[in-house]
Design an enzyme around this catalytic site. Structure first.
Site, mmCIF file in Angstrom:
data_model
loop_
_atom_site.group_PDB
_atom_site.id
_atom_site.type_symbol
_atom_site.label_atom_id
_atom_site.label_comp_id
_atom_site.label_asym_id
_atom_site.label_seq_id
_atom_site.Cartn_x
_atom_site.Cartn_y
_atom_site.Cartn_z
ATOM 1 N N GLU A 269 0.832 -1.105 -0.187
ATOM 2 C CA GLU A 269 0.083 -0.050 -0.191
ATOM 3 C C GLU A 269 0.830 1.198 0.087
ATOM 4 O O GLU A 269 0.862 1.790 1.084
ATOM 5 C CB GLU A 269 -0.923 -0.193 1.141
ATOM 6 C CG GLU A 269 -0.199 -0.177 2.483
ATOM 7 C CD GLU A 269 -1.027 -0.257 3.675
ATOM 8 O OE1 GLU A 269 -2.232 -0.910 3.613
ATOM 9 O OE2 GLU A 269 -0.561 -0.077 4.770
ATOM 10 N N GLY A 271 1.938 5.184 -0.667
ATOM 11 C CA GLY A 271 1.214 6.362 -0.857
ATOM 12 C C GLY A 271 2.008 7.229 -1.776
ATOM 13 O O GLY A 271 1.733 7.527 -2.789
ATOM 14 N N TYR A 312 10.115 17.861 8.992
ATOM 15 C CA TYR A 312 11.339 16.606 8.595
ATOM 16 C C TYR A 312 12.623 16.997 8.019
ATOM 17 O O TYR A 312 13.413 15.996 7.475
ATOM 18 C CB TYR A 312 10.548 15.563 7.750
ATOM 19 C CG TYR A 312 9.237 15.128 8.004
ATOM 20 C CD1 TYR A 312 8.942 14.520 9.225
ATOM 21 C CD2 TYR A 312 8.544 15.168 7.044
ATOM 22 C CE1 TYR A 312 7.477 13.797 9.147
ATOM 23 C CE2 TYR A 312 7.066 14.956 6.952
ATOM 24 C CZ TYR A 312 6.665 14.346 8.303
ATOM 25 O OH TYR A 312 5.188 13.969 8.331
ATOM 26 N N CYS A 340 5.932 33.799 10.494
ATOM 27 C CA CYS A 340 6.868 34.223 11.449
ATOM 28 C C CYS A 340 7.435 32.824 12.264
ATOM 29 O O CYS A 340 7.068 33.095 13.295
ATOM 30 C CB CYS A 340 6.141 35.474 12.160
ATOM 31 S SG CYS A 340 7.352 36.438 12.951
HETATM 32 N N1 LLP Z 1 0.650 2.389 5.136
HETATM 33 C C1 LLP Z 1 0.301 2.686 6.150
HETATM 34 C C2 LLP Z 1 -0.001 2.071 7.416
HETATM 35 C C3 LLP Z 1 0.958 3.901 6.559
HETATM 36 O O1 LLP Z 1 1.115 4.524 7.863
HETATM 37 C C4 LLP Z 1 1.712 4.650 5.488
HETATM 38 C C5 LLP Z 1 2.297 6.312 5.607
HETATM 39 C C6 LLP Z 1 1.604 4.326 4.519
HETATM 40 C C7 LLP Z 1 1.129 2.914 3.802
HETATM 41 C C8 LLP Z 1 2.192 4.897 2.991
HETATM 42 O O2 LLP Z 1 3.572 5.376 3.330
HETATM 43 P P1 LLP Z 1 4.233 6.010 1.877
HETATM 44 O O3 LLP Z 1 4.346 4.755 0.902
HETATM 45 O O4 LLP Z 1 3.388 7.189 1.411
HETATM 46 O O5 LLP Z 1 5.639 6.174 2.387
HETATM 47 N N2 LLP Z 1 4.050 12.948 5.967
HETATM 48 C C9 LLP Z 1 5.304 12.067 6.026
HETATM 49 C C10 LLP Z 1 4.885 10.638 5.605
HETATM 50 C C11 LLP Z 1 3.988 10.069 6.694
HETATM 51 C C12 LLP Z 1 3.653 8.808 6.250
HETATM 52 C C13 LLP Z 1 2.886 7.945 7.078
HETATM 53 N N3 LLP Z 1 2.298 6.896 6.799
HETATM 54 C C14 LLP Z 1 6.246 12.732 4.670
HETATM 55 O O6 LLP Z 1 5.660 13.702 4.020
HETATM 56 O O7 LLP Z 1 6.959 12.169 4.612
#
Ligand code: LLP
Length: 411
Positions: A269, A271, A312, A340
């Site tokens: 999965e 993202g 980050y 700010c």
């Molecule tokens: N599955 C679960 C259970 C997750 O918690 C996440 C992301 C994903 C899949 C997808 O992960 P990806 O393939 O997108 O890396 N805001 C942060 C990323 C936080 C991701 C949280 N969980 C950033 O901007 O790097």
């Protein structure tokens, strides 16, 4: 023939970007739906026997959700709001998973009401199981396991070994037995190492998959057959212009090999991978301030528009779209927003053609966790999102107005 593994910021057509900024204003997010489709097709081709879902938290704009629904992937959701958006965008309930992390009551009430849509609820604590039982949930269930190995681009996004997520690995077989004993329809196991996995992190990913394969064999032998084992998302993308993309086919081969012969479909999965390089953020220079240390380039987007650098220390490429940029001398710049806060900086030590007021800058790889994490902090309206398809462009999310900022206030 699949599409290139990465779309670099330098490849976006500068003239088109300038035209879109003039038409829709800045700051402006663009999302190229054709590129989202290409990314989906590349993933589907590499992981061809696996069950692919999109972790919608990376970008939940309806245009993206509909594009990925049409591409035939499922939707992994982290909240009731995401489940609602996925169902509203036309995902078949059977392809929707709700991954409950310390789920608020309202989330559980909502998904239990939607249970006849046949979605899967993933639980990471016995408490969540009890709370589902209290609500008479009789839909499909998945257990999230803490695999004991984590990885990711920053400690704040490494989930795998963090006790917050999933039931401890050694407890999982007992919980599976308990769930089945209590009449739940246990269909899967789940784990997620972290986000932004590349290079050395792949060893952690491999280890996670191997552990999940072992666990699945145990649960299948002792307790119940399983439909799937989902090994999470986390596939990294190159944020720097000179960084190599992941070799997806190699990652797929390693994943399959590590999983072994457990009799369940292997699920993933991601993202970020679907959407990151399909998005750019356009922002206009409003202030150029030479200082003894650096040239500060003030722009109209900030940490409220794209929080990743502030949160980050993430690196995003920044490109000047000035038509005469090639004729200008390069300067070393700090690109900073209007908030700010010291953290409100997109990049330091960046080489840019000597910036001038009203220049347009493009920030790369903004399609994942960009608009999605935008806020109204400093009472700043959120930007618009424009979707691109072929030569067409249309507003996917309208720009907020100042009135929107106070719209919810009742006093
Ligand atoms: N599955 C679960 C259970 C997750 O918690 C996440 C992301 C994903 C899949 C997808 O992960 P990806 O393939 O997108 O890396 N805001 C942060 C990323 C936080 C991701 C949280 N969980 C950033 O901007 O790097």
């Amino acid at each position: 023939m699949t599409s290139p593994a990465v779309r670099r910021l330098s490849e976006w057509d500068a003239e088109r970007l300038r035209g879109l900024a003039s038409e829709y204003g800045t700051p402006l997010y663009l999302v190229d739906l054709d590129r989202v489709r290409e990314n989906a097709a590349r993933l589907q081709s590499a992981f061809e026997f696996e069950d692919l879902s999109y972790a919608v938290k990376a970008n939940t704009t309806r245009s993206v959700l509909e594009t990925l629904r049409d591409a035939g992937v499922g939707a992994e959701c982290a909240s009731a709001g995401e489940v609602k958006r996925a169902l509203d965008a036309g995902f078949d309930g059977a392809d929707v998973r709700y991954t409950a992390v310390n789920p608020p009551d309202r989330d559980l009430d909502f998904v239990v009401d939607e249970a006849d849509a046949d979605l899967v609820v993933t639980v990471g604590a016995t408490d969540t199981l009890d709370r589902l039982a209290d609500r008479g949930y009789d839909g499909r269930l998945c257990i999230r396991v803490n695999p004991g190995v984590g990885a990711g681009h920053h400690e704040k996004v490494a989930t795998g070994a963090d006790p917050k997520f999933g039931v401890p690995y050694d407890r999982a077989p007992d919980l599976a037995r308990e769930a089945v004993g209590r009449g739940f329809e246990l269909v899967g196991l789940h784990a997620h190492a972290g986000s932004g996995i590349s290079g050395d992190d792949l060893a952690a990913h491999r280890e996670l998959v191997a552990r999940m394969g072992d666990l699945a064999r145990d649960v299948i032998a002792d307790t119940t057959p399983l439909d799937f084992v989902n090994v999470g998302g986390g596939l990294g993308v190159p944020y720097r212009e000179d960084e190599a993309p992941l070799d997806l086919r190699a990652v797929a081969a390693t994943t399959r090999e590590a999983f072994g012969d457990a009799d369940a479909t292997l699920g993933l999965e991601p993202g970020r991978y679907f959407v990151a390089d399909a998005g750019v953020l356009l922002t206009r220079v409003n202030t150029v301030k030479p200082t003894p240390e650096t040239t500060v380039v003030g722009v109209d987007a900030g940490m409220t528009t794209l929080i990743r650098p502030a949160l980050y220390d993430s690196y995003h490429e920044i490109r000047s779209l000035a038509p005469d940029g090639d004729d200008r001398e390069a300067v070393t710049a700090t690109v900073a927003g209007p908030v700010c806060e010291t953290a409100d900086v997109f990049g330091t030590g960046r080489s840019l053609p000597a910036p001038e007021r009203d220049d347009l800058l493009a920030v790369g790889n903004a399609g994942a966790y960009g608009y999605e994490m935008a806020s109204q902090y400093n009472s700043r309206p959120r930007p618009a999102v424009v979707a691109l398809e072929g030569e067409n462009d249309s507003v996917a999310v309208r720009r907020e107005r100042l009135d929107d900022i106070t719209e919810l206030e009742r006093w």
